[in-house]
Motif scaffolding. Structure first.
Motif, PDB file in Angstrom:
ATOM      1  N   VAL A  94      -1.712  62.188   4.468  1.00  0.00           N
ATOM      2  CA  VAL A  94      -0.857  61.173   3.838  1.00  0.00           C
ATOM      3  C   VAL A  94      -1.604  60.321   3.017  1.00  0.00           C
ATOM      4  CG1 VAL A  94       0.359  58.965   4.111  1.00  0.00           C
ATOM      5  CG2 VAL A  94       1.138  60.764   5.215  1.00  0.00           C
ATOM      6  N   VAL A  95      -3.236  59.864   3.520  1.00  0.00           N
ATOM      7  CA  VAL A  95      -4.204  59.130   2.762  1.00  0.00           C
ATOM      8  C   VAL A  95      -4.694  60.067   1.469  1.00  0.00           C
ATOM      9  CG1 VAL A  95      -6.327  58.367   2.976  1.00  0.00           C
ATOM     10  CG2 VAL A  95      -4.802  57.930   4.836  1.00  0.00           C
ATOM     11  N   GLU A  96      -4.796  61.319   1.833  1.00  0.00           N
ATOM     12  CA  GLU A  96      -5.258  62.330   0.477  1.00  0.00           C
ATOM     13  C   GLU A  96      -4.281  62.242  -0.315  1.00  0.00           C
ATOM     14  OE1 GLU A  96      -7.778  65.758   3.139  1.00  0.00           O
ATOM     15  OE2 GLU A  96      -5.619  66.017   2.619  1.00  0.00           O
ATOM     16  N   ASP A  97      -2.811  62.108  -0.253  1.00  0.00           N
ATOM     17  CA  ASP A  97      -1.797  62.389  -1.274  1.00  0.00           C
ATOM     18  C   ASP A  97      -1.921  60.863  -2.183  1.00  0.00           C
ATOM     19  OD1 ASP A  97      -1.092  64.767  -0.643  1.00  0.00           O
ATOM     20  OD2 ASP A  97       0.720  64.189   0.555  1.00  0.00           O
ATOM     21  N   PHE A  98      -1.851  59.608  -1.302  1.00  0.00           N
ATOM     22  CA  PHE A  98      -1.975  58.471  -1.911  1.00  0.00           C
ATOM     23  C   PHE A  98      -3.120  58.262  -2.801  1.00  0.00           C
ATOM     24  CE2 PHE A  98       1.237  56.885   1.314  1.00  0.00           C
ATOM     25  CZ  PHE A  98       2.080  56.350   0.187  1.00  0.00           C
ATOM     26  N   ALA A  99      -4.275  58.790  -2.352  1.00  0.00           N
ATOM     27  CA  ALA A  99      -5.539  58.732  -3.047  1.00  0.00           C
ATOM     28  C   ALA A  99      -5.422  59.543  -4.359  1.00  0.00           C
ATOM     29  CB  ALA A  99      -6.816  59.020  -2.288  1.00  0.00           C
ATOM     30  N   ALA A 100      -4.771  60.753  -4.217  1.00  0.00           N
ATOM     31  CA  ALA A 100      -4.723  61.645  -5.414  1.00  0.00           C
ATOM     32  C   ALA A 100      -3.975  61.125  -6.480  1.00  0.00           C
ATOM     33  CB  ALA A 100      -3.994  62.739  -4.921  1.00  0.00           C
ATOM     34  N   GLU A 101      -3.049  59.992  -6.214  1.00  0.00           N
ATOM     35  CA  GLU A 101      -2.369  59.486  -7.419  1.00  0.00           C
ATOM     36  C   GLU A 101      -3.195  58.061  -7.713  1.00  0.00           C
ATOM     37  OE1 GLU A 101       1.408  57.869  -7.011  1.00  0.00           O
ATOM     38  OE2 GLU A 101       1.317  57.706  -4.879  1.00  0.00           O
ATOM     39  N   ASN A 102      -4.221  57.726  -7.377  1.00  0.00           N
ATOM     40  CA  ASN A 102      -4.994  56.732  -7.664  1.00  0.00           C
ATOM     41  C   ASN A 102      -4.423  55.308  -7.258  1.00  0.00           C
ATOM     42  OD1 ASN A 102      -7.165  57.669  -9.289  1.00  0.00           O
ATOM     43  ND2 ASN A 102      -5.416  58.161 -10.770  1.00  0.00           N
ATOM     44  N   VAL A 103      -3.931  55.682  -5.677  1.00  0.00           N
ATOM     45  CA  VAL A 103      -3.697  54.240  -4.884  1.00  0.00           C
ATOM     46  C   VAL A 103      -5.289  53.989  -4.249  1.00  0.00           C
ATOM     47  CG1 VAL A 103      -3.010  53.481  -2.618  1.00  0.00           C
ATOM     48  CG2 VAL A 103      -1.357  55.109  -4.345  1.00  0.00           C
ATOM     49  N   VAL A 104      -5.493  52.725  -4.718  1.00  0.00           N
ATOM     50  CA  VAL A 104      -6.969  52.417  -4.589  1.00  0.00           C
ATOM     51  C   VAL A 104      -6.887  51.330  -2.952  1.00  0.00           C
ATOM     52  CG1 VAL A 104      -7.878  52.564  -6.713  1.00  0.00           C
ATOM     53  CG2 VAL A 104      -6.879  50.193  -5.836  1.00  0.00           C
ATOM     54  N   TYR A 105      -5.785  50.916  -2.550  1.00  0.00           N
ATOM     55  CA  TYR A 105      -5.621  50.100  -1.405  1.00  0.00           C
ATOM     56  C   TYR A 105      -4.375  50.435  -0.645  1.00  0.00           C
ATOM     57  CZ  TYR A 105      -4.941  46.214   1.728  1.00  0.00           C
ATOM     58  OH  TYR A 105      -4.906  45.695   2.882  1.00  0.00           O
ATOM     59  N   LEU A 106      -4.368  51.011   0.551  1.00  0.00           N
ATOM     60  CA  LEU A 106      -3.365  51.346   1.216  1.00  0.00           C
ATOM     61  C   LEU A 106      -3.014  50.782   2.427  1.00  0.00           C
ATOM     62  CD1 LEU A 106      -0.998  53.514   1.682  1.00  0.00           C
ATOM     63  CD2 LEU A 106      -2.963  55.253   2.526  1.00  0.00           C
ATOM     64  N   GLU A 107      -2.022  50.218   2.995  1.00  0.00           N
ATOM     65  CA  GLU A 107      -1.642  49.764   4.155  1.00  0.00           C
ATOM     66  C   GLU A 107      -0.652  50.613   4.640  1.00  0.00           C
ATOM     67  OE1 GLU A 107      -0.602  45.530   4.224  1.00  0.00           O
ATOM     68  OE2 GLU A 107      -2.651  44.831   3.441  1.00  0.00           O
ATOM     69  N   ILE A 108      -1.217  51.390   5.555  1.00  0.00           N
ATOM     70  CA  ILE A 108      -0.297  52.580   6.270  1.00  0.00           C
ATOM     71  C   ILE A 108       0.172  52.134   7.665  1.00  0.00           C
ATOM     72  CG2 ILE A 108      -1.908  53.923   7.367  1.00  0.00           C
ATOM     73  CD1 ILE A 108       0.808  55.551   5.212  1.00  0.00           C
ATOM     74  N   ARG A 109       1.695  52.079   7.770  1.00  0.00           N
ATOM     75  CA  ARG A 109       2.391  51.430   9.089  1.00  0.00           C
ATOM     76  C   ARG A 109       2.788  52.701   9.965  1.00  0.00           C
ATOM     77  NH1 ARG A 109       6.435  47.258   6.575  1.00  0.00           N
ATOM     78  NH2 ARG A 109       4.864  46.965   5.066  1.00  0.00           N
ATOM     79  N   THR A 110       2.659  52.404  11.065  1.00  0.00           N
ATOM     80  CA  THR A 110       3.166  53.477  12.069  1.00  0.00           C
ATOM     81  C   THR A 110       3.286  52.798  13.285  1.00  0.00           C
ATOM     82  OG1 THR A 110       2.948  55.878  12.940  1.00  0.00           O
ATOM     83  CG2 THR A 110       0.965  54.351  12.881  1.00  0.00           C
ATOM     84  N   THR A 111       4.612  53.423  14.092  1.00  0.00           N
ATOM     85  CA  THR A 111       4.855  52.917  15.332  1.00  0.00           C
ATOM     86  C   THR A 111       4.024  53.692  16.292  1.00  0.00           C
ATOM     87  OG1 THR A 111       7.082  52.767  14.256  1.00  0.00           O
ATOM     88  CG2 THR A 111       7.041  52.570  16.841  1.00  0.00           C
ATOM     89  N   PRO A 112       3.168  52.914  17.193  1.00  0.00           N
ATOM     90  CA  PRO A 112       2.540  53.456  18.415  1.00  0.00           C
ATOM     91  C   PRO A 112       3.408  54.123  19.423  1.00  0.00           C
ATOM     92  CG  PRO A 112       1.592  51.366  17.827  1.00  0.00           C
ATOM     93  CD  PRO A 112       2.976  51.479  17.217  1.00  0.00           C
TER      94      PRO A 112
END
Ligand code: 6MZ
Length: 375
Positions: A94-112
């Motif tokens: 998921v981080v690779e995919d966002f970075a590949a489209e030039n997302v430079v800052y990502l807050e990823i949320r997930t349910t523990p």
């Protein structure tokens, strides 16, 4: 314009939206998994006889997503993804995919998630996510702590700037822990306490999400109140359905940000605008789930014209077959925003990140450099 020239112009605009540096503030981990990965995982479980692959395949590939279908799908995704190695894999991808489209800052949320059968606790789940972030090689992943200082460059390269093409790209990543609306007060409190415990490991905030027709505000309030007292930034899914009592309670609680805000009445709009809580706008998601009647009638236009603080987001890029670049493109195509308005929109999102001044400063530099190239 003839059709060919129109198609070429649209293609150029799409490319420009990809090149634009972007800030993603509302992305659910399990909603952002690649279809190809879900299919591969489903095939493996199908071979083991845990699920019937042919049934699941059609559901994953189907394009229309009502609210009900979405939350049924999440239950399926959780069957496919919830073991430590898979969580690590999807976090990396998921981080690779966002970075590949030039997302430079990502807050990823997930349910523990606790899953005794897999030896999983809420903490080991989040550790598996962090392991995935550390495994990214294509770009430098910079995780920061919830004291909101840059904490650690996960890969070995030191802080770098994007203005030198010879250097590796970087993406800032922070984790938000989601409270699922199905959880009890005590489970929600566990999640907040975990966020506090893992604040030096990249956990920077709390989210309230889950099926909007399930659960009661009063159940989560003690946990949200606790997070507020601990100084943990909070974002809340608000008004995905017209639940008047809860929308009012969320606005009165005044979190740092809200997501969606689809079903507000005139009074609630007035209050939202007067307290200027930044809104995470999820265009495709809202249209697909019926929270907005169409792209053209989406409340983005009203908030944008009112100069309300907002940020374009994907919500669940895998589930809704979208990307952040596509969301920017849709805004241009639907509401006629110019490139300079789109650039400003992307840049303004920096103000609403949960990271600290140092990260913001670095992001502003990235936008400054990009401005010379793109405008
Ligand atoms: C509300 C949503 C959502 O946490 O397992 N989630 N909650 N509204 C939405 N709009 C469509 N999209 C996703 O990611 C999946 C979980 O995120 C929440 C749901 O609780 C879903 O189970 P994680 O990584």
């Amino acid at each position: 314009m003839d059709t060919e020239r129109k198609v070429a112009a649209e293609e150029k605009m799409r490319e420009w939206c990809v090149a634009l540096p972007k800030v993603e503030l509302h992305a659910h981990l399990n909603g952002s998994v690649r279809n190809s990965t879900l299919l591969e995982l489903a095939k493996q479980l199908g071979d083991k006889g845990v699920i019937v692959f042919e049934d699941v395949k059609d559901v994953i590939m189907k394009n229309s997503r009502s609210h009900l279908e979405c939350f049924k799908l999440f239950d399926l995704f959780h069957i496919l993804t919830t073991d430590h190695d898979t969580v690590t894999r999807i976090a990396k991808e998921v981080v690779e995919d966002f970075a590949a489209e030039n997302v430079v800052y990502l807050e990823i949320r997930t349910t523990p998630k606790n899953n005794a059968a897999k030896g999983m606790t809420k903490m080991s789940y989040i550790n598996a996510v962090i392991k995935g972030l550390k495994a990214v090689e294509a770009v430098d992943v910079i995780l920061f702590d919830s004291n909101l200082r840059t904490n650690e460059t996960l890969s070995c390269t030191p802080m770098i700037e994007l203005d030198d093409d010879t250097k590796k790209k970087k993406i800032y990543v922070g984790l938000l822990l989601s409270i699922d609306r199905r959880e009890t007060t005590s489970a929600a409190l566990d999640t907040v306490n975990l966020a506090m415990e893992m604040k030096d490991q990249g956990v920077i905030g709390i989210d309230l999400s889950g099926n909007p027709v399930v659960g009661e505000w009063e159940t989560y309030l003690p946990a949200l109140q606790h997070a507020k007292e601990l100084g943990i930034p909070i974002t809340i899914h608000c008004g995905e359905v017209p639940n008047r009592k809860e929308i009012q309670a969320v606005l009165d609680f005044c979190p740092q940000r809200v997501g969606h805000v689809c079903c507000l009445n005139d009074e609630e709009w007035k209050q939202l605008k007067s307290i200027t809580i930044p809104v995470e706008i999820c265009l495709t998601s809202n249209v697909m789930t019926g929270g907005a009647p169409s792209l053209e009638m989406h409340h983005f236009a009203d908030l944008f014209n009112a100069k309300h603080p907002l940020s374009l987001c994907t919500d669940d890029s895998g589930l809704f077959s979208t990307s952040l670049s596509n969301e920017y493109y849709l805004v241009a195509a639907t509401f006629g925003l110019s490139k300079s308005e789109l650039f400003q929109l992307a840049q303004d999102a920096v103000q609403f990140v949960f990271a600290d001044g140092e990260v913001k400063k670095s992001l502003r530099r990235i936008f400054k450099v990009a401005e010379k190239r793109l405008m």
